[in-house]
Scaffold this motif. Structure first.
Motif, PDB file in Angstrom:
ATOM      1  N   GLU A 160      -2.771 -15.996  15.757  1.00  0.00           N
ATOM      2  CA  GLU A 160      -3.485 -15.523  14.566  1.00  0.00           C
ATOM      3  C   GLU A 160      -3.311 -16.565  13.461  1.00  0.00           C
ATOM      4  O   GLU A 160      -2.194 -16.968  13.153  1.00  0.00           O
ATOM      5  N   LYS A 283       6.062  -5.441   9.952  1.00  0.00           N
ATOM      6  CA  LYS A 283       4.898  -5.259   9.083  1.00  0.00           C
ATOM      7  C   LYS A 283       4.494  -3.800   9.235  1.00  0.00           C
ATOM      8  O   LYS A 283       3.942  -3.410  10.269  1.00  0.00           O
ATOM      9  N   ARG A 320       8.595  -6.556   5.666  1.00  0.00           N
ATOM     10  CA  ARG A 320       7.608  -7.249   4.823  1.00  0.00           C
ATOM     11  C   ARG A 320       7.065  -6.366   3.696  1.00  0.00           C
ATOM     12  O   ARG A 320       6.869  -5.159   3.878  1.00  0.00           O
ATOM     13  N   LYS A 361       5.848 -12.336   0.179  1.00  0.00           N
ATOM     14  CA  LYS A 361       4.984 -13.529   0.106  1.00  0.00           C
ATOM     15  C   LYS A 361       5.129 -14.185  -1.263  1.00  0.00           C
ATOM     16  O   LYS A 361       5.321 -13.493  -2.267  1.00  0.00           O
ATOM     17  N   GLU A 394      -4.134 -21.332   6.396  1.00  0.00           N
ATOM     18  CA  GLU A 394      -5.198 -20.338   6.486  1.00  0.00           C
ATOM     19  C   GLU A 394      -6.242 -20.497   5.380  1.00  0.00           C
ATOM     20  O   GLU A 394      -7.439 -20.536   5.646  1.00  0.00           O
TER      21      GLU A 394
HETATM   22  C1  GCU Z   1      -3.330 -12.300   5.963  1.00  0.00           C
HETATM   23  C2  GCU Z   1      -3.899 -12.865   7.228  1.00  0.00           C
HETATM   24  C3  GCU Z   1      -3.673 -11.972   8.392  1.00  0.00           C
HETATM   25  C4  GCU Z   1      -2.184 -11.612   8.479  1.00  0.00           C
HETATM   26  C5  GCU Z   1      -1.709 -11.051   7.161  1.00  0.00           C
HETATM   27  C6  GCU Z   1      -0.208 -10.814   7.108  1.00  0.00           C
HETATM   28  O1  GCU Z   1      -4.060 -11.190   5.559  1.00  0.00           O
HETATM   29  O2  GCU Z   1      -5.284 -13.096   7.064  1.00  0.00           O
HETATM   30  O3  GCU Z   1      -4.094 -12.636   9.549  1.00  0.00           O
HETATM   31  O4  GCU Z   1      -1.963 -10.702   9.477  1.00  0.00           O
HETATM   32  O5  GCU Z   1      -1.999 -11.948   6.133  1.00  0.00           O
HETATM   33  O6  GCU Z   1       0.467 -11.611   6.472  1.00  0.00           O
HETATM   34  O7  GCU Z   1       0.280  -9.849   7.650  1.00  0.00           O
END
Ligand code: GCU
Length: 680
Positions: A160, A283, A320, A361, A394
Motif C-alpha cells: 500500500e 490501526k 495509532r 503522524k 505518497e
Molecule cells: C493514508 C493512506 C492510506 C493509509 C493511511 C494510514 O490515508 O492513503 O493508504 O492506510 O494513511 O496511515 O493508515
C-alpha cells in the motif's frame, strides 16, 4: 545502495588509517549472533573498501583494529574511561585510537553487542567518506530509543502506497522467510541505526490477520531471526477484530473476559516463536478498520487490553492516533479532520498503561507536502508517544519526482510546542525528555520494495538513509546527510556528491512550489495521490477541502471565526496561527480563508504567489535536469540514465501541475497574471 561496493579503493585518501586495516583482533565472545554479524560486516566492509581482506586473529601486535563489548577484553577496557559504559547505554559506542607502545590500535566497542554493531557501521561510513583519521575518537549515543520503520506490505505481495515494486516479505500469501533480500534490508536498516520493524500493513486484511497464528508464526520467526542478528526487533500489525475474524469469538469487545483471554493466548503463542517480539501496531477505528468504538469503548480500553496481553513478555502496543471521521459531509463546515486526533486522545491522558505508546503522524492531516505539526505531540504528559513520518512519497511525488524529505522532518523535530515552556521541541518530546515517557521515539512508513534499486527512484534512497541518520542524531544537518549518502552511494567524487546534495536540498521546496500552495494541501487525484485534481477531494467525504471560490481560498481553522483547531496549540503558537498578521505564509491557507488579493509577508498577493511559484517550480525542475546532466561521466552510466528518465517524467508532471493549478485559479478569480505568462 549506500552499502554498495566496488568503487576503486583510494589508498592515498585513507592515509595512515590504512595500516590499521589489515588485522582485526576479535574477542572470544560467546554472546548472540550480533557479534558474529559485527565481525562479518567489518571484514566484508574493509575488503570492499580497500580491496584487501583483513585477517582476523585472537591476539596480535603492531597496528590493528579490535572490536568487542566493554568487559570482554583488557585491550578494550583499557580504552574506556570510568563511567563511560553507563553513558553509552544499550546502543551507544566508541571508536577510539589507543597507543600503548607495542600495541597501537583502534578500538570499536559498545556496552552491548548492538552498540558494537553500530560502531562497525559507523567506522565503515567514516572510512568510505574519508572522515577517519588515525587520531579518531568518536562517541555516539542515539537520541531516540525506538527507531522504527513500518511496512504497509500485504501478503499478496502488494505494498500500500509502495512505489518500488512488490513486497520483499510476501508473495501469494506466503512469507519469503528465506529471502536474501530480507537480510540485505536488515543490513541497510542496521547500518543507519534502525532497531524496530513492523512487517505488515496497518490495514490488516484476511491473511494478515493470521500472522499471529501457528499457520504463519514459524515463518514470522525466521524473519525475526534475520532481523535479530542485526539488532532489529520485529513487530506485527494486528486486526482489532481478529477474535471474530479468525472464527473463535462473536465479539472483540476489549472489556469482555473471553476477548482478553484470547489475546493473552495469542501473545503467548507469538512469544513462543519470537522471544524478543516487539509488540503490536494497531490501526483501530480509523478509515473503516474495526476498533473499540463498535462496543461503546474508548481507545484506552482497546489499547490497554492488548497491552495487558503483551506485558508479561515486555512487549508494547503502538496505538495509532490517525482516527477521524472519513464519512464527513462536505457541506458541514464545523467538522474539521485536523482536530480529530487531539479531540479523541487528549481527554484520555492518564488512562493508558505504560506499555502503550501512541503513534502520532507528524501533521494533523496526512503527510501532505506541508502541514503544521500535530498539536497532539507533547500534549499528553502521562502517555507515551512516538512520532510517525512517511518515507514513502505518497503525497510527495511517489518516487517519480525527487523530494528529499529530511528538511521537512527536521522542521517538524525543531518545532517548539512550548508545552512546558520554551525548548519543548518535538525533538525533545520524542526523546522522552519533556515528559518522562517510558517508551518513545520515531517511526516511519518505509519506501522500499523489490525493485533492484530498492526505492524506484535512485535518489529516493536518500530518504531512507537520511531517516535513519536523522533519528539517530537529529542535530545532523540535511546537507551533511545528503552529502554522506551521495558519497557512499555514488563513490568518492566530492564534486559530484556536492551536486547531488544540492539537487536533493532543492527538491522539497521545488515540489511544494509546483503542487499545492501555502499549506492548503489535497489538490491531488483522489485515491492515487499523484498529479493535480484540484476539486478531486472537494466534495468528498474525507474531510479534505480547500474551499476555493471566486473570492478566495483556504480553511478557516481559527478560534474566532473557524473550526477552532488553532486553539489546540499552546498559547504562543495558537496566537501565532490564529492571527492573520503572524501566521507564517507557508501555512496561511491551512489556517485561514483569505481573498486572492490578500498580501503575504513576501509582499505578493496570494494569487500572484500561486502563479509565480508554479512557473518557478517548473523552471527549477529544468535547472535540476541541467545540473544532473552535468554529472554524465562522473557517476556510473546506468544510474545516471535512470535518474535522467525520472527527471524528464518529473518535468512533465510539474508542467501539468503548473497549468492545471494556474488555469483553475485564474478562472476562479478572474485576476490576470501580472507578468502576462501563458495561462489557459
Ligand atoms: C493514508 C493512506 C492510506 C493509509 C493511511 C494510514 O490515508 O492513503 O493508504 O492506510 O494513511 O496511515 O493508515
Amino acid at each position: 545502495a549506500w552499502l554498495q561496493n566496488g568503487f576503486e579503493p583510494d589508498h592515498a585518501a585513507m592515509g595512515p588509517i590504512h595500516d590499521f586495516l589489515q588485522q582485526i583482533i576479535t574477542t572470544a565472545q560467546a554472546g548472540s549472533g550480533i557479534y558474529q554479524t559485527a565481525v562479518q560486516e567489518l571484514v566484508d566492509g574493509i575488503r570492499s573498501i580497500t580491496g584487501q581482506k583483513p585477517v582476523c586473529m585472537e591476539s596480535g601486535s603492531g597496528r590493528y583494529l579490535t572490536l568487542g563489548t566493554i568487559g570482554s577484553s583488557s585491550f578494550i577496557d583499557q580504552s574506556i574511561e570510568a563511567g563511560e559504559a553507563e553513558r553509552l547505554g544499550d546502543e551507544g559506542f566508541v571508536i577510539r585510537k589507543v597507543d600503548r607502545g607495542e600495541h597501537v590500535y583502534i578500538v570499536l566497542a559498545g556496552k552491548t553487542e548492538k552498540g558494537l554493531l553500530y560502531a562497525v557501521f559507523h567506522f565503515l561510513r567514516l572510512l568510505k567518506t574519508g572522515g577517519l583519521t588515525d587520531q579518531v575518537d568518536v562517541t555516539e549515543v542515539p537520541k531516540y530509543r525506538l527507531r522504527m520503520v513500518n511496512h504497509w506490505d500485504n501478503m499478496d505481495g502488494s505494498v500500500e502506497r509502495g512505489y518500488a515494486g512488490q513486497s520483499i516479505f510476501y508473495r501469494n500469501d506466503v512469507l519469503l522467510s528465506r529471502s536474501a533480500r530480507v537480510r540485505d534490508y536488515a543490513r541497510l536498516l542496521a547500518s543507519v541505526g534502525i532497531n524496530g520493524i513492523a512487517i505488515n500493513n496497518v490495514n490488516v486484511h484476511r491473511h494478515e490477520t493470521r500472522l499471529i497464528t501457528e499457520v504463519y508464526l514459524p515463518d514470522v520467526a525466521r524473519i525475526a531471526d534475520i532481523f535479530r542478528n542485526y539488532g532489529i526487533r520485529l513487530y506485527l500489525s494486528v486486526n482489532f477484530a481478529a477474535p471474530i475474524e479468525l472464527g473463535d469469538l462473536r465479539t472483540a469487545d476489549p472489556l469482555d473476559a473471553d476477548v482478553q483471554k484470547w489475546w493473552k493466548e495469542k501473545a503467548a503463542d507469538v512469544y513462543c516463536y519470537v522471544p524478543d517480539f516487539g509488540g503490536f501496531l494497531v490501526k483501530a477505528d480509523s478509515e473503516n478498520r474495526p476498533g473499540p468504538f463498535t462496543y461503546g469503548r474508548d481507545h484506552a480500553d482497546g489499547a490497554n487490553m492488548l497491552a495487558e496481553a503483551l506485558k508479561p513478555y515486555g512487549g508494547i502496543v503502538l496505538w495509532r492516533c490517525f482516527v477521524y471521521n472519513c464519512h464527513q459531509d462536505w457541506r458541514d463546515r464545523t467538522t474539521d479532520r485536523a482536530r480529530a486526533a487531539y479531540d479523541h486522545f487528549k481527554p484520555l491522558d492518564g488512562r493508558f498503561l505504560d506499555n502503550v505508546v501512541l503513534q502520532i503522524k507528524n501533521g494533523p492531516m496526512d503527510f501532505q507536502v506541508r502541514e503544521p505539526v500535530s498539536p497532539l505531540i507533547g500534549a499528553m504528559e502521562k502517555t507515551n508517544q512516538i512520532v510517525e513520518f512517511q518515507i514513502t512519497q505518497e503525497y510527495t511525488g511517489q518516487q517519480k519526482d525527487v523530494c528529499y524529505l529530511i528538511p521537512q522532518w527536521k522542521e517538524v523535530l525543531d518545532f517548539d510546542t512550548r508545552i512546558k515552556g520554551e525548548g519543548s521541541t518535538v525533538k525533545e518530546i520524542a526523546a522522552g525528555l519533556v515528559h518522562p515517557y517510558v517508551h518513545s521515539g520515531i517511526t516511519a512508513v518505509s519506501n522500499i520494495g523489490d525493485d533492484l534499486n530498492w526505492t524506484g527512484h535512485h535518489l529516493a534512497q536518500a530518504n531512507l538513509y537520511g531517516y535513519g541518520r536523522l533519528i539517530w542524531n537529529p542535530e545532523l544537518s540535511s546537507e551533511l546527510i545528503a552529502k554522506e549518502w551521495a558519497l557512499l552511494t555514488f563513490g568518492p567524487n566530492k564534486a559530484a556528491a556536492d551536486t547531488i546534495a544540492d539537487i536533493l536540498m532543492a527538491s522539497w521546496p521545488i515540489y511544494e512550489k509546483y503542487t499545492s500552495p501555502l499549506g492548503v494541501g489535497w489538490m491531488v487525484r483522489p485515491h492515487y495521490h499523484y498529479g493535480p485534481d484540484i476539486d478531486g477531494y472537494e466534495y468528498s467525504k474525507w474531510g479534505t477541502y480547500h474551499f476555493a471560490d471566486c473570492h478566495g481560498i483556504g480553511v478557516d481553522r481559527t478560534q474566532s471565526t473557524g473550526t477552532g483547531y488553532s486553539a489546540q496549540y499552546e498559547k504562543a503558537n495558537s496566537e501565532l496561527y490564529e492571527n492573520l498578521e503572524t501566521c507564517p505564509d507557508e501555512l496561511l491557507l491551512f489556517f485561514h480563508h483569505v481573498p486572492y488579493t490578500h498580501r503575504l509577508k513576501s509582499g505578493k498577493t496570494v494569487i500572484q504567489h500561486i502563479y509565480d511559484t508554479h512557473f518557478e517550480g517548473v523552471e527549477q525542475v529544468e535547472q535540476v535536469i541541467s545540473r544532473w546532466r552535468g554529472l554524465e561521466g562522473d557517476i556510473d552510466a546506468e544510474r545516471y540514465r535512470h535518474v535522467c528518465g525520472r527527471l524528464e517524467a518529473q518535468l512533465e508532471n510539474a508542467k501539468e501541475w503548473r497549468d492545471v493549478i494556474n488555469t483553475y485559479f485564474y478562472r476562479k478569480s478572474a485576476i490576470p497574471d501580472e507578468k502576462n505568462r501563458v495561462i489557459y
